[in-house]
Design a protein around this motif. Structure first.
Motif, PDB file in Angstrom:
ATOM      1  N   VAL A 265      16.966  -6.341  -3.821  1.00 19.37           N
ATOM      2  CA  VAL A 265      16.984  -5.410  -4.951  1.00 19.37           C
ATOM      3  C   VAL A 265      16.057  -5.899  -6.054  1.00 19.37           C
ATOM      4  CG1 VAL A 265      18.425  -4.369  -6.740  1.00 19.37           C
ATOM      5  CG2 VAL A 265      19.307  -4.594  -4.420  1.00 19.37           C
ATOM      6  N   ALA A 266      16.126  -7.177  -6.359  1.00 25.89           N
ATOM      7  CA  ALA A 266      15.275  -7.718  -7.421  1.00 25.89           C
ATOM      8  C   ALA A 266      13.796  -7.640  -7.061  1.00 25.89           C
ATOM      9  CB  ALA A 266      15.665  -9.166  -7.708  1.00 25.89           C
ATOM     10  N   LEU A 267      13.478  -7.844  -5.801  1.00 24.29           N
ATOM     11  CA  LEU A 267      12.090  -7.841  -5.365  1.00 24.29           C
ATOM     12  C   LEU A 267      11.512  -6.442  -5.271  1.00 24.29           C
ATOM     13  CD1 LEU A 267       9.569  -9.247  -4.186  1.00 24.29           C
ATOM     14  CD2 LEU A 267      10.660  -9.089  -1.934  1.00 24.29           C
ATOM     15  N   GLY A 268      12.214  -5.544  -4.584  1.00 24.51           N
ATOM     16  CA  GLY A 268      11.612  -4.226  -4.361  1.00 24.51           C
ATOM     17  C   GLY A 268      12.612  -3.112  -4.166  1.00 24.51           C
ATOM     18  N   GLY A 269      13.763  -3.185  -4.848  1.00 27.44           N
ATOM     19  CA  GLY A 269      14.822  -2.207  -4.605  1.00 27.44           C
ATOM     20  C   GLY A 269      14.987  -1.132  -5.642  1.00 27.44           C
ATOM     21  N   SER A 272      12.984  -1.123 -11.619  1.00 27.06           N
ATOM     22  CA  SER A 272      12.845  -2.348 -12.408  1.00 27.06           C
ATOM     23  C   SER A 272      12.469  -3.552 -11.554  1.00 27.06           C
ATOM     24  CB  SER A 272      14.151  -2.654 -13.158  1.00 27.06           C
ATOM     25  OG  SER A 272      15.195  -2.949 -12.247  1.00 27.06           O
ATOM     26  N   SER A 273      12.264  -3.344 -10.252  1.00 23.30           N
ATOM     27  CA  SER A 273      11.980  -4.456  -9.345  1.00 23.30           C
ATOM     28  C   SER A 273      10.588  -5.036  -9.580  1.00 23.30           C
ATOM     29  CB  SER A 273      12.104  -3.993  -7.893  1.00 23.30           C
ATOM     30  OG  SER A 273      11.075  -3.076  -7.571  1.00 23.30           O
ATOM     31  N   ARG A 274      10.390  -6.225  -9.074  1.00 22.03           N
ATOM     32  CA  ARG A 274       9.108  -6.919  -9.218  1.00 22.03           C
ATOM     33  C   ARG A 274       7.944  -6.078  -8.680  1.00 22.03           C
ATOM     34  NH1 ARG A 274       8.805 -12.719  -9.627  1.00 22.03           N
ATOM     35  NH2 ARG A 274      10.394 -13.336 -11.133  1.00 22.03           N
ATOM     36  N   LEU A 275       8.098  -5.596  -7.453  1.00 20.70           N
ATOM     37  CA  LEU A 275       6.981  -4.882  -6.827  1.00 20.70           C
ATOM     38  C   LEU A 275       6.660  -3.591  -7.568  1.00 20.70           C
ATOM     39  CD1 LEU A 275       7.743  -5.321  -3.004  1.00 20.70           C
ATOM     40  CD2 LEU A 275       6.329  -6.737  -4.522  1.00 20.70           C
ATOM     41  N   PHE A 276       7.673  -2.826  -7.917  1.00 24.31           N
ATOM     42  CA  PHE A 276       7.436  -1.555  -8.608  1.00 24.31           C
ATOM     43  C   PHE A 276       6.776  -1.791  -9.963  1.00 24.31           C
ATOM     44  CE2 PHE A 276       8.301   2.249 -10.984  1.00 24.31           C
ATOM     45  CZ  PHE A 276       8.267   3.273 -10.058  1.00 24.31           C
ATOM     46  N   LEU A 285      -1.669   0.519  -8.861  1.00 25.54           N
ATOM     47  CA  LEU A 285      -2.314   0.419  -7.550  1.00 25.54           C
ATOM     48  C   LEU A 285      -1.690   1.339  -6.505  1.00 25.54           C
ATOM     49  CD1 LEU A 285      -2.716  -3.470  -7.369  1.00 25.54           C
ATOM     50  CD2 LEU A 285      -4.539  -1.770  -7.670  1.00 25.54           C
ATOM     51  N   CYS A 286      -0.535   1.888  -6.776  1.00 25.31           N
ATOM     52  CA  CYS A 286       0.147   2.640  -5.732  1.00 25.31           C
ATOM     53  C   CYS A 286       1.128   3.631  -6.339  1.00 25.31           C
ATOM     54  CB  CYS A 286       0.918   1.682  -4.807  1.00 25.31           C
ATOM     55  SG  CYS A 286       2.223   0.773  -5.673  1.00 25.31           S
ATOM     56  N   TYR A 287       1.616   4.540  -5.493  1.00 25.39           N
ATOM     57  CA  TYR A 287       2.733   5.403  -5.867  1.00 25.39           C
ATOM     58  C   TYR A 287       4.038   4.825  -5.341  1.00 25.39           C
ATOM     59  CZ  TYR A 287       5.905   9.371  -6.009  1.00 25.39           C
ATOM     60  OH  TYR A 287       6.990  10.182  -6.243  1.00 25.39           O
ATOM     61  N   SER A 288       3.994   4.294  -4.100  1.00 26.41           N
ATOM     62  CA  SER A 288       5.210   3.815  -3.457  1.00 26.41           C
ATOM     63  C   SER A 288       5.071   2.354  -3.055  1.00 26.41           C
ATOM     64  CB  SER A 288       5.519   4.662  -2.218  1.00 26.41           C
ATOM     65  OG  SER A 288       6.665   4.197  -1.545  1.00 26.41           O
ATOM     66  N   THR A 289       6.065   1.566  -3.431  1.00 25.02           N
ATOM     67  CA  THR A 289       6.166   0.182  -2.978  1.00 25.02           C
ATOM     68  C   THR A 289       7.631  -0.231  -3.019  1.00 25.02           C
ATOM     69  OG1 THR A 289       5.441  -2.113  -3.313  1.00 25.02           O
ATOM     70  CG2 THR A 289       5.749  -0.765  -5.290  1.00 25.02           C
ATOM     71  N   TYR A 290       8.044  -0.992  -2.033  1.00 24.33           N
ATOM     72  CA  TYR A 290       9.449  -1.403  -1.951  1.00 24.33           C
ATOM     73  C   TYR A 290       9.584  -2.535  -0.940  1.00 24.33           C
ATOM     74  CZ  TYR A 290       9.164   1.666   2.140  1.00 24.33           C
ATOM     75  OH  TYR A 290       8.776   2.265   3.319  1.00 24.33           O
TER      76      TYR A 290
END
Length: 422
Positions: A265-269, A272-276, A285-290
């Motif tokens: 969740v913290a990384l890409g869930g 508020s996640s890191r990746l998003f 750089l993107c629309y979708s990342t998770y």
């Protein structure tokens, strides 16, 4: 709140219920402990094929009869196949539970799987495979699974391949049905307005031993090893490039699975996640990342996805890898607290839906995982510390990664992707 109740019938069928006194509906699921990992090379795709053909008719019901039975009472019915399970389920009013049970049990016990039905459904399954092959942001995850899990049945696509489905004979499919749809592989689960004793009686009367007693659950072996620094480039003339970095994960019983859920969740869930925040909000750089984690009975996989413009692939992939490296060393207590809050809220909100509660108990019992009640799950989540998540992040994301790429790239462009696997 009552804890789920479990009974094991003399036949070997397991029955589990999760009563919800405040509702008038019930979701019933019949779980078969068979999935694509249990198929031989000659059977590839047979489990999913059976998910389709069981709706085509039984000895006493035609396909139309099956469809009309639940439509007539406003019910819903469907099925799905995964790598370890097949599930047939229905949602109906409480008074219509016996009807739903009768229809689903009839399908599991007396499916005809006639040659004509097999041929008709073969085209449907092939169309489903075509859709998968035409959906690059779906296909890239199948490619990653094959890279990470390697030469193991868990790595293969549940749908099968065009070649395997085209070559599947009716007898192969029906023999797979007779050999695997047996009482020791069946779990009946229900959540909602359900009485446990009533469900046990229905199971005994309508399923019994399915007329096929004396079998045994499938013999499964874990992957002998995982892929490391492997790359697959699948050319597609798409307007967007799809990238997934993946690592070996944790199995369903691993002690660290709760910390991994918080990490995911913290990384890409979420937003508020890191990746998003970094790849989308800050860098655009993107629309979708998770990110995601897939756990099986004896194996696991972690993936981090991003879809971006082909011209931005190098920058995006570098940023993705940078975030995966960075999260190994600098997760904050605030990030962990937000992730735990999201998991807690999602778990509690799921209590309001009979389908999610049925799936929760059904999957646990069908896979042989001890039932974790909601209260227990909330306690496990609350007990996860920042140090736990940091330790799991370093352990798992510090492993050699694999990379799957789908987009307008040639296989001889592998060198440009090599830095992400260094």
């Amino acid at each position: 709140m009552q804890d789920p109740q479990i009974s094991v019938l003399p036949s070997g069928v397991r029955v589990v219920t999760d009563p919800m006194p405040a509702v008038r509906s019930v979701t019933l699921g019949m779980w078969v402990g068979i999935g694509s990992r249990d198929e031989s090379p000659a059977q590839l795709g047979a489990s999913h094929f059976l998910e389709h053909t069981l709706f085509k008719g039984t000895e006493k019901r035609t396909a139309r009869d099956i469809a009309e039975a639940l439509d007539a009472v406003g019910g819903e019915m469907n099925a799905f196949t995964s790598k370890e399970l097949t599930c047939f389920y229905a949602r109906v009013l409480d008074d219509d539970l016996p009807l739903a049970f009768d229809v689903l049990a009839d399908m599991l016990v007396d499916a005809r799987n006639t040659p004509a039905d097999i041929e008709a459904e073969r085209q449907v399954v092939l169309s489903e495979i075509d859709i998968h092959l035409d959906t690059p942001d779906d296909l890239v995850h199948s490619d990653l699974s094959e890279l990470v899990l390697g030469q193991h049945p868990l790595a293969l696509e549940t749908l099968g391949t065009v070649e395997s489905i085209t070559g599947l004979h009716r007898d192969t499919i029906h023999d797979h049905y007779l050999a695997t749809y047996r009482p020791e592989n069946i779990t009946v689960a229900a959540a909602g307005a359900v009485d446990h004793d009533q469900l046990v009686r229905l199971t005994d009367q309508l399923l019994g031993d399915l007329g096929r007693p004396g079998g045994s659950p499938p013999l499964r072996t874990p992957p002998a090893g995982y892929g490391a620094r492997e790359l697959r480039i699948r050319h597609r003339p798409t307007e967007q490039a799809h990238l997934v970095l993946g690592y070996p994960g944790l199995d369903q019983l691993a002690d660290d699975r709760w910390a991994l859920r918080v990490l995911n969740v913290a990384l890409g869930g979420g937003m508020s996640s890191r990746l998003f925040q970094e790849l989308r909000e800050v860098r655009g750089l993107c629309y979708s990342t998770y990110s995601y984690s897939s756990s099986y009975r004896d194996a696991g996989l972690i993936g981090a996805y991003v879809g971006t413009a082909p011209g931005k692939v190098d920058e995006t992939l570098g940023c993705l890898r940078s975030e995966l490296d960075r999260v190994r060393v600098d997760l904050t207590a605030d990030e962990v607290a937000r992730a735990k809050g999201a998991l807690t809220g999602g778990t509690v909100l799921g209590l309001e839906d009979t389908g999610s509660r049925m799936s929760r108990i059904g999957k646990q019992v069908a896979t042989g995982v001890p039932i974790v009640t909601v209260d227990d799950a909330l306690k496990r989540i609350a007990a996860v510390t920042t140090d736990d998540v940091q330790r799991v992040a370093d352990r798992l994301l510090g492993q050699p990664a694999d990379l799957a790429v789908v987009g307008p790239f040639a296989e001889d462009e592998a060198d440009r992707f090599a830095p992400a696997l260094a």
